[in-house]
Design a protein around this motif. Structure first.
Motif, short mmCIF file in Angstrom:
data_model
loop_
_atom_site.label_atom_id
_atom_site.label_comp_id
_atom_site.label_asym_id
_atom_site.label_seq_id
_atom_site.Cartn_x
_atom_site.Cartn_y
_atom_site.Cartn_z
N MET A 1 0.84 -1.19 0.00
CA MET A 1 0.00 0.00 0.00
C MET A 1 0.88 1.25 0.00
O MET A 1 1.79 1.37 0.79
N THR A 2 0.61 2.17 -0.88
CA THR A 2 1.37 3.41 -0.97
C THR A 2 0.79 4.42 -0.01
O THR A 2 -0.41 4.66 0.01
N GLU A 3 1.66 5.01 0.81
CA GLU A 3 1.22 6.04 1.74
C GLU A 3 1.57 7.40 1.17
O GLU A 3 2.69 7.66 0.80
N HIS A 4 0.57 8.25 1.06
CA HIS A 4 0.78 9.60 0.56
C HIS A 4 0.75 10.58 1.71
O HIS A 4 -0.08 10.48 2.60
N ARG A 5 1.67 11.49 1.72
CA ARG A 5 1.70 12.57 2.72
C ARG A 5 0.90 13.74 2.17
O ARG A 5 0.75 13.88 0.96
N PRO A 6 0.41 14.60 3.05
CA PRO A 6 -0.35 15.76 2.58
C PRO A 6 0.43 16.59 1.57
O PRO A 6 1.63 16.77 1.70
N ARG A 7 -0.25 17.04 0.58
CA ARG A 7 0.28 17.92 -0.47
C ARG A 7 1.34 17.27 -1.36
O ARG A 7 1.99 17.94 -2.13
N THR A 8 1.55 15.97 -1.26
CA THR A 8 2.52 15.32 -2.13
C THR A 8 1.86 14.37 -3.11
O THR A 8 2.54 13.75 -3.91
N ALA A 9 0.56 14.26 -3.03
CA ALA A 9 -0.15 13.31 -3.88
C ALA A 9 -1.20 14.06 -4.70
O ALA A 9 -1.61 15.16 -4.35
N PRO A 10 -1.65 13.44 -5.77
CA PRO A 10 -2.74 14.07 -6.52
C PRO A 10 -3.99 14.18 -5.64
O PRO A 10 -4.16 13.42 -4.70
N THR A 11 -4.82 15.14 -5.96
CA THR A 11 -6.05 15.32 -5.19
C THR A 11 -7.23 14.80 -5.99
O THR A 11 -7.17 14.66 -7.21
N SER A 12 -8.28 14.50 -5.28
CA SER A 12 -9.55 14.19 -5.92
C SER A 12 -10.67 14.71 -5.02
O SER A 12 -10.49 14.85 -3.82
N GLY A 13 -11.77 15.03 -5.63
CA GLY A 13 -12.87 15.63 -4.90
C GLY A 13 -13.89 14.60 -4.46
O GLY A 13 -14.10 13.59 -5.13
N ILE A 14 -14.49 14.87 -3.31
CA ILE A 14 -15.60 14.07 -2.81
C ILE A 14 -16.63 15.01 -2.21
O ILE A 14 -16.37 16.20 -2.01
N SER A 15 -17.77 14.48 -1.91
CA SER A 15 -18.79 15.25 -1.21
C SER A 15 -18.79 14.78 0.23
O SER A 15 -18.77 13.58 0.51
N VAL A 16 -18.76 15.73 1.16
CA VAL A 16 -18.74 15.42 2.59
C VAL A 16 -19.89 16.16 3.26
O VAL A 16 -20.11 17.33 2.98
N THR A 17 -20.59 15.47 4.13
CA THR A 17 -21.67 16.10 4.87
C THR A 17 -21.23 16.31 6.31
O THR A 17 -20.77 15.37 6.97
N LEU A 18 -21.32 17.55 6.77
CA LEU A 18 -20.99 17.91 8.14
C LEU A 18 -22.19 18.60 8.77
O LEU A 18 -23.01 19.18 8.06
N THR A 19 -22.26 18.56 10.09
CA THR A 19 -23.32 19.34 10.74
C THR A 19 -23.04 20.82 10.50
O THR A 19 -21.89 21.23 10.31
N ALA A 20 -24.10 21.60 10.52
CA ALA A 20 -23.96 23.03 10.26
C ALA A 20 -23.03 23.68 11.26
O ALA A 20 -22.21 24.54 10.91
N GLY A 21 -23.12 23.27 12.52
CA GLY A 21 -22.26 23.86 13.55
C GLY A 21 -20.79 23.54 13.33
O GLY A 21 -19.93 24.41 13.53
N THR A 22 -20.49 22.32 12.92
CA THR A 22 -19.10 21.95 12.66
C THR A 22 -18.56 22.74 11.49
O THR A 22 -17.45 23.30 11.57
N LEU A 23 -19.32 22.83 10.42
CA LEU A 23 -18.86 23.58 9.25
C LEU A 23 -18.68 25.06 9.59
O LEU A 23 -17.68 25.68 9.19
N ARG A 24 -19.59 25.62 10.36
CA ARG A 24 -19.46 27.03 10.77
C ARG A 24 -18.17 27.23 11.58
O ARG A 24 -17.43 28.19 11.37
N ALA A 25 -17.89 26.31 12.51
CA ALA A 25 -16.69 26.43 13.34
C ALA A 25 -15.43 26.35 12.49
O ALA A 25 -14.46 27.09 12.72
N ILE A 26 -15.42 25.46 11.50
CA ILE A 26 -14.25 25.35 10.60
C ILE A 26 -14.08 26.64 9.83
O ILE A 26 -12.98 27.19 9.75
N ARG A 27 -15.16 27.13 9.25
CA ARG A 27 -15.07 28.37 8.45
C ARG A 27 -14.64 29.55 9.28
O ARG A 27 -13.93 30.44 8.80
N GLU A 28 -15.06 29.60 10.55
CA GLU A 28 -14.63 30.70 11.42
C GLU A 28 -13.12 30.64 11.65
O GLU A 28 -12.48 31.67 11.82
#
Length: 87
Positions: A1-28
């Motif tokens: 299994m190949t281990e990729h470190r952050p920012r060293t591998a290609p990216t791909s998009g997904i859809s993630v569902t978070l609670t509104a409060g969690t997303l608000r806290a992240i954006r803040e």
């Protein structure tokens, strides 16, 4: 299994569902455009924690659980606190 470190591998998009409060806290914390990078870092930290938990479980199966008094004494040495601090 190949281990990729952050920012060293290609990216791909997904859809993630978070609670509104969690997303608000992240954006803040990071702003609207920093959400993906924040989630990437948080996920990498969680993977590291999961890997450590697996190592601890394997160690405990081989050697038995750690002695709580020894752990407290070592924690006290590392933090400069008292070994009876109820860690």
């Amino acid at each position: 299994m190949t281990e990729h470190r952050p920012r060293t591998a290609p990216t791909s998009g997904i859809s993630v569902t978070l609670t509104a409060g969690t997303l608000r806290a992240i954006r803040e914390r990071v702003g609207k455009r920093g959400v993906s990078a924040y989630l990437e870092r948080a996920t990498q930290r969680q993977i590291e924690r999961d890997n450590l938990d697996e190592l601890i479980t394997d160690f405990d199966q081989m050697h038995g659980p750690a002695d709580p008094e020894a752990v407290a004494a070592k924690r006290a040495r590392l933090t400069g606190g008292s070994s009876d601090a109820g860690a």
